[in-house]
Write a protein that holds these residues in place. Sequence first.
Motif, PDB file in Angstrom:
ATOM      1  N   ILE A  67     118.502  10.130 -30.851  1.00 36.90           N
ATOM      2  CA  ILE A  67     118.298  10.019 -32.441  1.00 36.90           C
ATOM      3  C   ILE A  67     118.939   8.875 -32.941  1.00 36.90           C
ATOM      4  O   ILE A  67     119.928   8.257 -32.472  1.00 36.90           O
ATOM      5  N   ALA A  68     118.135   8.061 -33.628  1.00 35.68           N
ATOM      6  CA  ALA A  68     118.615   7.105 -34.647  1.00 35.68           C
ATOM      7  C   ALA A  68     118.082   7.097 -35.871  1.00 35.68           C
ATOM      8  O   ALA A  68     116.719   7.585 -36.036  1.00 35.68           O
ATOM      9  N   HIS A  69     118.770   6.870 -36.873  1.00 41.04           N
ATOM     10  CA  HIS A  69     118.323   6.999 -38.354  1.00 41.04           C
ATOM     11  C   HIS A  69     117.600   5.631 -38.668  1.00 41.04           C
ATOM     12  O   HIS A  69     117.930   4.383 -38.203  1.00 41.04           O
ATOM     13  N   VAL A  70     116.492   5.606 -39.612  1.00 40.42           N
ATOM     14  CA  VAL A  70     116.078   4.560 -39.952  1.00 40.42           C
ATOM     15  C   VAL A  70     116.098   3.796 -41.359  1.00 40.42           C
ATOM     16  O   VAL A  70     115.785   2.744 -41.553  1.00 40.42           O
ATOM     17  N   ASP A  71     116.982   4.688 -42.413  1.00 37.66           N
ATOM     18  CA  ASP A  71     117.135   4.189 -43.523  1.00 37.66           C
ATOM     19  C   ASP A  71     117.993   2.975 -43.684  1.00 37.66           C
ATOM     20  O   ASP A  71     119.188   3.193 -43.009  1.00 37.66           O
ATOM     21  N   ARG A  72     117.979   2.265 -44.751  1.00 38.59           N
ATOM     22  CA  ARG A  72     118.775   1.260 -45.038  1.00 38.59           C
ATOM     23  C   ARG A  72     119.155   1.089 -46.439  1.00 38.59           C
ATOM     24  O   ARG A  72     118.632   1.859 -47.415  1.00 38.59           O
ATOM     25  N   HIS A  73     120.233   0.446 -46.964  1.00 35.98           N
ATOM     26  CA  HIS A  73     120.737   0.429 -48.044  1.00 35.98           C
ATOM     27  C   HIS A  73     119.607  -0.551 -49.004  1.00 35.98           C
ATOM     28  O   HIS A  73     119.106  -1.372 -48.453  1.00 35.98           O
ATOM     29  N   GLY A  74     119.592  -0.387 -50.232  1.00 39.42           N
ATOM     30  CA  GLY A  74     118.842  -1.088 -51.492  1.00 39.42           C
ATOM     31  C   GLY A  74     118.950  -0.334 -52.561  1.00 39.42           C
ATOM     32  O   GLY A  74     120.101   0.096 -52.905  1.00 39.42           O
ATOM     33  N   ALA A  75     117.884  -0.702 -53.491  1.00 40.87           N
ATOM     34  CA  ALA A  75     117.850  -0.212 -54.708  1.00 40.87           C
ATOM     35  C   ALA A  75     116.451   0.653 -55.064  1.00 40.87           C
ATOM     36  O   ALA A  75     115.737   0.521 -54.328  1.00 40.87           O
ATOM     37  N   VAL A  76     116.591   1.536 -56.060  1.00 44.07           N
ATOM     38  CA  VAL A  76     115.308   2.195 -56.802  1.00 44.07           C
ATOM     39  C   VAL A  76     115.246   1.787 -58.383  1.00 44.07           C
ATOM     40  O   VAL A  76     116.276   2.064 -58.742  1.00 44.07           O
ATOM     41  N   ILE A  77     114.256   1.670 -58.772  1.00 50.06           N
ATOM     42  CA  ILE A  77     114.088   1.291 -60.178  1.00 50.06           C
ATOM     43  C   ILE A  77     114.280   2.932 -60.824  1.00 50.06           C
ATOM     44  O   ILE A  77     113.340   3.655 -60.563  1.00 50.06           O
ATOM     45  N   ALA A  78     115.299   2.702 -61.851  1.00 50.18           N
ATOM     46  CA  ALA A  78     115.407   4.096 -62.673  1.00 50.18           C
ATOM     47  C   ALA A  78     114.419   4.029 -63.832  1.00 50.18           C
ATOM     48  O   ALA A  78     113.698   3.073 -64.075  1.00 50.18           O
ATOM     49  N   PRO A  79     114.343   5.131 -64.550  1.00 44.14           N
ATOM     50  CA  PRO A  79     113.459   5.757 -65.577  1.00 44.14           C
ATOM     51  C   PRO A  79     113.715   4.515 -66.782  1.00 44.14           C
ATOM     52  O   PRO A  79     112.676   4.193 -67.052  1.00 44.14           O
ATOM     53  N   GLY A 151     114.805 -12.642 -61.621  1.00 42.24           N
ATOM     54  CA  GLY A 151     113.634 -12.978 -61.109  1.00 42.24           C
ATOM     55  C   GLY A 151     112.478 -11.815 -60.862  1.00 42.24           C
ATOM     56  O   GLY A 151     111.368 -12.003 -60.785  1.00 42.24           O
ATOM     57  N   LEU A 152     113.110 -10.645 -60.998  1.00 35.57           N
ATOM     58  CA  LEU A 152     112.177  -9.359 -60.522  1.00 35.57           C
ATOM     59  C   LEU A 152     111.564  -8.935 -62.009  1.00 35.57           C
ATOM     60  O   LEU A 152     112.394  -8.577 -62.918  1.00 35.57           O
ATOM     61  N   PRO A 153     110.290  -8.730 -62.073  1.00 37.55           N
ATOM     62  CA  PRO A 153     109.670  -8.244 -63.270  1.00 37.55           C
ATOM     63  C   PRO A 153     110.021  -6.637 -63.440  1.00 37.55           C
ATOM     64  O   PRO A 153     110.442  -6.455 -62.710  1.00 37.55           O
ATOM     65  N   GLY A 154     109.449  -6.330 -64.723  1.00 34.10           N
ATOM     66  CA  GLY A 154     109.512  -4.751 -65.096  1.00 34.10           C
ATOM     67  C   GLY A 154     108.701  -4.031 -63.859  1.00 34.10           C
ATOM     68  O   GLY A 154     107.503  -4.446 -63.514  1.00 34.10           O
ATOM     69  N   LEU A 155     109.234  -2.965 -63.480  1.00 36.93           N
ATOM     70  CA  LEU A 155     108.439  -2.399 -62.437  1.00 36.93           C
ATOM     71  C   LEU A 155     108.501  -0.820 -62.850  1.00 36.93           C
ATOM     72  O   LEU A 155     109.344  -0.413 -63.411  1.00 36.93           O
ATOM     73  N   PRO A 156     107.600  -0.081 -62.400  1.00 35.05           N
ATOM     74  CA  PRO A 156     107.551   1.435 -62.607  1.00 35.05           C
ATOM     75  C   PRO A 156     108.691   2.047 -61.944  1.00 35.05           C
ATOM     76  O   PRO A 156     109.439   1.696 -60.939  1.00 35.05           O
ATOM     77  N   ALA A 157     109.192   3.165 -62.502  1.00 25.64           N
ATOM     78  CA  ALA A 157     110.377   4.151 -62.153  1.00 25.64           C
ATOM     79  C   ALA A 157     110.039   4.317 -60.839  1.00 25.64           C
ATOM     80  O   ALA A 157     108.847   5.059 -60.515  1.00 25.64           O
ATOM     81  N   GLY A 158     110.881   4.536 -59.800  1.00 21.64           N
ATOM     82  CA  GLY A 158     110.952   5.070 -58.394  1.00 21.64           C
ATOM     83  C   GLY A 158     110.452   3.971 -57.511  1.00 21.64           C
ATOM     84  O   GLY A 158     110.318   4.091 -56.369  1.00 21.64           O
ATOM     85  N   THR A 159     109.986   2.669 -57.832  1.00 23.57           N
ATOM     86  CA  THR A 159     109.947   1.446 -57.221  1.00 23.57           C
ATOM     87  C   THR A 159     111.080   1.287 -56.213  1.00 23.57           C
ATOM     88  O   THR A 159     112.153   0.664 -56.728  1.00 23.57           O
ATOM     89  N   PRO A 160     111.043   1.253 -54.914  1.00 27.69           N
ATOM     90  CA  PRO A 160     111.897   0.882 -54.241  1.00 27.69           C
ATOM     91  C   PRO A 160     112.177  -0.645 -54.075  1.00 27.69           C
ATOM     92  O   PRO A 160     111.113  -1.465 -54.009  1.00 27.69           O
ATOM     93  N   VAL A 161     113.466  -1.252 -53.701  1.00 24.46           N
ATOM     94  CA  VAL A 161     113.777  -2.625 -53.874  1.00 24.46           C
ATOM     95  C   VAL A 161     114.615  -2.651 -52.524  1.00 24.46           C
ATOM     96  O   VAL A 161     115.829  -2.194 -52.293  1.00 24.46           O
ATOM     97  N   SER A 162     114.195  -3.488 -51.500  1.00 23.23           N
ATOM     98  CA  SER A 162     114.478  -3.829 -50.129  1.00 23.23           C
ATOM     99  C   SER A 162     115.284  -5.237 -50.223  1.00 23.23           C
ATOM    100  O   SER A 162     114.871  -6.004 -50.806  1.00 23.23           O
ATOM    101  N   PHE A 163     116.217  -5.358 -49.480  1.00 21.69           N
ATOM    102  CA  PHE A 163     116.843  -6.553 -48.870  1.00 21.69           C
ATOM    103  C   PHE A 163     115.772  -7.391 -48.134  1.00 21.69           C
ATOM    104  O   PHE A 163     115.189  -6.885 -47.304  1.00 21.69           O
ATOM    105  N   ALA A 164     115.692  -8.819 -48.125  1.00 24.31           N
ATOM    106  CA  ALA A 164     114.623  -9.546 -47.694  1.00 24.31           C
ATOM    107  C   ALA A 164     115.058 -10.416 -46.392  1.00 24.31           C
ATOM    108  O   ALA A 164     114.462 -10.869 -45.653  1.00 24.31           O
TER     109      ALA A 164
END
Length: 361
Positions: A67-79, A151-164
């Motif tokens: 078993i290995a997990h695939v998720d990583r930390h990041g952000a999500v656009i709130a309402p 630099g990040l424009p307005g985005l719909p709620a629920g859009t995930p934001v990942s580190f690059a």
Amino acid sequence: MDLARETDLAARILAKTNEYLDFPSVVGHETPFLDHLARDFTGLGFKPERLPNLCVVATGQPGPVFIAHVDRHGAVIAPDGAPVYAAHAIKNEKYGEQATASELLAARVNERYGGEEVFAYDRKTGGRLAYGDVDKVRLDGEGRIVLDIKGLPGLPAGTPVSFARALDRSAGGQVSGQLDNPVSVAVLRIAAEMGLAGTLVFTAEEEIGRSASHFLHWASSALSPRKDIVVLDTSPFDDSAAMLAGAVILRRRDAGATFHEAMVERVERAAAGAGAPIIFKDAFIEAENAARARRGQPLKGLGITELGKITAQSRGQYTGASLQVPTVNYHSNQESTSQRALVAMLRTALAIAPDSPSGQA
């Protein structure tokens, strides 16, 4: 193992890790990466089973359940349009946990991720929508950890934001990046290419404590009780000694459960056969705490691991051993380990002897 062979194996692990980092997998929004894993293992000739929150790969040969997990930390656009630290946003918005944050945690997240480049992505395809840079991380008036992103424009709620950030390599054989946990997934992928026997299970939402239940929900109908589970992950240390030694990190227990003694011994034999130094993390912490107690310092906890959650939640019906790679700068985009340690993890996984038909180690 000769140096040329070790260098080749390390290069393959790192190339695969870099490939995987290209596919975003913010906790709660892992679909693009899980879909890519299914395609990647299909290309090897396997027939992955892609399920909600899981990708399961049966090698066709008897062996442990890795078993290995695939998720990583990041952000999500709130309402309201604010990029909120995903580990809290998903707990609250998807699972209704009402998790709260502290100024201390916000400061820690700022220390780890302030100044990092990020990109927003389509939650289904992983397509990149926009880029930005984290200016600072703060606790807002609603108790949320908010990433202020230039630099990040307005985005719909629920859009995930990942580190690059991609991997960085040093001349001394060290490698750094967002290692937790694509590096373990990469090790299993290379091991499968080299003939790893058993079943591979890649899980989502480990960073919010949900992956164990996702695995057990699947296992309850797909597997009989198993004592030969092997969970791969990173393991944090305060200094680089363990990773530079190329150590394999094992445990007999964590704060929530005791692991399966025979399976732990089986993985220990595999590590010894692979020529890797072995550190038992629980014994390491206990020894450190004895020294801390003599100095009047606060004691460290044993920690809660994925295997501990699986063992506890299943009441020991599903258990086994952990197999971890030592790192420093845990849960940051500069988490570091050594190529030597990654090869030791790979060789240990490959050296675990086939299990009995019943999975009783």
